[in-house]
Design a protein around this motif. Structure first.
Motif, PDB file in Angstrom:
ATOM      1  N   PRO A  72       0.784  -1.743  -0.128  1.00 33.85           N
ATOM      2  CA  PRO A  72       0.074  -0.006   0.026  1.00 33.85           C
ATOM      3  C   PRO A  72       0.920   1.351   0.031  1.00 33.85           C
ATOM      4  CG  PRO A  72       0.199  -0.933   2.239  1.00 33.85           C
ATOM      5  CD  PRO A  72       0.936  -1.816   1.314  1.00 33.85           C
ATOM      6  N   TYR A 122      -3.722  -7.537   0.277  1.00 31.66           N
ATOM      7  CA  TYR A 122      -4.662  -7.222   0.105  1.00 31.66           C
ATOM      8  C   TYR A 122      -6.127  -7.030   1.028  1.00 31.66           C
ATOM      9  CZ  TYR A 122      -4.251  -5.308  -4.188  1.00 31.66           C
ATOM     10  OH  TYR A 122      -3.628  -4.267  -5.785  1.00 31.66           O
ATOM     11  N   THR A 136      -4.230  -5.630   3.967  1.00 33.38           N
ATOM     12  CA  THR A 136      -4.550  -3.543   3.750  1.00 33.38           C
ATOM     13  C   THR A 136      -5.994  -2.783   5.070  1.00 33.38           C
ATOM     14  OG1 THR A 136      -2.508  -4.196   2.566  1.00 33.38           O
ATOM     15  CG2 THR A 136      -4.219  -1.680   2.358  1.00 33.38           C
ATOM     16  N   HIS A 171      -4.614   3.902  -3.102  1.00 30.58           N
ATOM     17  CA  HIS A 171      -4.090   3.315  -1.681  1.00 30.58           C
ATOM     18  C   HIS A 171      -3.094   2.198  -2.250  1.00 30.58           C
ATOM     19  CE1 HIS A 171      -8.115   1.743  -2.672  1.00 30.58           C
ATOM     20  NE2 HIS A 171      -7.435   0.268  -1.532  1.00 30.58           N
ATOM     21  N   VAL A 206      -1.604   1.398   7.342  1.00 29.85           N
ATOM     22  CA  VAL A 206      -0.569   0.244   7.266  1.00 29.85           C
ATOM     23  C   VAL A 206       0.079  -0.354   7.442  1.00 29.85           C
ATOM     24  CG1 VAL A 206      -2.449   0.400   5.312  1.00 29.85           C
ATOM     25  CG2 VAL A 206      -0.721   1.087   4.681  1.00 29.85           C
ATOM     26  N   ILE A 224       1.516  -3.510   8.117  1.00 31.31           N
ATOM     27  CA  ILE A 224       1.296  -4.593   6.923  1.00 31.31           C
ATOM     28  C   ILE A 224       2.717  -4.014   6.152  1.00 31.31           C
ATOM     29  CG2 ILE A 224       0.268  -4.892   5.182  1.00 31.31           C
ATOM     30  CD1 ILE A 224      -1.573  -5.435   8.154  1.00 31.31           C
TER      31      ILE A 224
END
Length: 339
Positions: A111, A180, A183, A235, A307, A310
């Motif tokens: 991201p 994904y 995120t 994003h 994020v 992540i």
């Protein structure tokens, strides 16, 4: 004399048909299927057709490619397996979906990795992109070039999203890859992995509240008919990738392999230009059919911060080497003085 003539006739009778068969085989048309989830009217679909056209010209018609769009030959994960088995010759898909065969491809779905398309091109068209492509032949595929899907934005049917808190509890369709899902969950949504061909039905029947897509996808597939709210989040930037089954590629003559590579690069450049033009046109249209929200710089910063764990998690998975390579390329791109 008679015996000599008989030998010449016998030799001709054997070798001439074999030679003619060889010539015919060298000029035989090869029919390839190219599978993609994208639909007619998108830059990706039109780029794939341009690729097919260029291959036909560059091979003097020896290779004929038919593009099957809108998931007609199956979902992306099915297509990857088919490429590896050699039952489908070619595909166009999001590059990050290859994370299951080479974990390093996960990095293209980090991201907020890229701020602009130019940054993405600098990374993908250089040494980093080449390193990623080099991971594929042992996995049964050959990668040719990276056209684009583009930047994703969040759309939904519930309410406008102007703050990160507005995402809380929304069921948002996620691409079928772990990063994904993670995120979207980190942003406060409830991620729901779904194959792309199922998305319109899922939005229409309220199985999910929303999804993340490029602007032209929202417009062409008429998601705005069932989704009144759009937030320009940018994003994630999605590169796509032209893939060939290694079983197919290895059987080609060197000249035809080179033709495929040249055509893919030309089609990539054509598609990227078309993608940016059509995304701009789509935004003009969506401004009349949806409530479009632009995030403030403060809210953008909050999303980037949310994020961060992540990114740290997947940086460890893909490995320090590829992360450092991407970071170095991005630094060069961002420090490059405009001409």
């Amino acid at each position: 004399m008679i015996r000599s003539r008989m030998w010449r006739n016998a030799i001709c009778a054997f070798f001439v048909p074999v030679f003619l068969l060889f010539i015919a085989d060298a000029h035989a048309q090869l029919a390839f299927k190219l599978a993609t989830q994208t639909a007619a009217g998108t830059a990706q679909f039109d780029g794939a057709n341009r690729f097919a056209e260029l291959v036909g010209k560059k091979t003097n018609g020896r290779i004929a490619i038919k593009v099957y769009g809108d998931g007609a030959l199956g979902g992306d994960l099915q297509i990857i397996s088919a490429l590896q088995r050699g039952t489908i010759e070619m595909a166009l898909m999001n590059a990050g979906l290859l994370n299951g065969v080479a974990k390093e491809f996960t990095i293209v779905d980090f991201p907020f990795l890229f701020n602009t398309e130019e940054e993405a091109y600098a990374v993908l068209d250089g040494a980093v992109g080449r390193k990623l492509l080099d991971l594929l032949p042992p996995k049964g595929m050959v990668g040719l070039a990276y056209p684009e899907l583009g930047f994703r934005h969040i759309h939904n049917s519930k309410h406008a999203i102007s703050r990160i808190e507005d995402l809380r509890g929304l069921k948002i369709r996620a691409v079928q890859t772990p990063i994904y899902v993670d995120t979207l969950n980190a942003l406060g949504a409830n991620a729901v992995p779904l194959p792309f061909p199922d998305l319109y039905h899922a939005l229409e029947k309220k199985i999910v509240d929303g999804a993340t897509d490029p602007l032209v996808t929202i417009s062409v597939l008429k998601f705005d008919e069932v989704q009144p709210y759009l937030t320009l989040t940018r994003h994630v930037y999605n590169p796509q990738i032209y893939l060939v089954s290694a079983a197919t590629f290895d059987k080609l003559q060197p000249a035809d392999r080179a033709a495929l590579q040249e055509a893919a690069i030309e089609a990539r450049d054509y598609e990227r230009k078309l993608s940016r033009e059509r995304n701009a046109q789509a935004l003009d249209k969506l401004n009349t059919t949806m409530r479009v929200t632009e995030l403030s710089s403060a809210e953008d910063a909050k999303m980037r911060q949310a994020v961060r764990p992540i990114i740290d998690k997947y940086a460890k998975i893909v490995g320090e080497g590829i992360v450092n390579d991407v970071t170095a390329e991005l630094s060069k791109a961002r420090n490059k003085k405009p001409k």
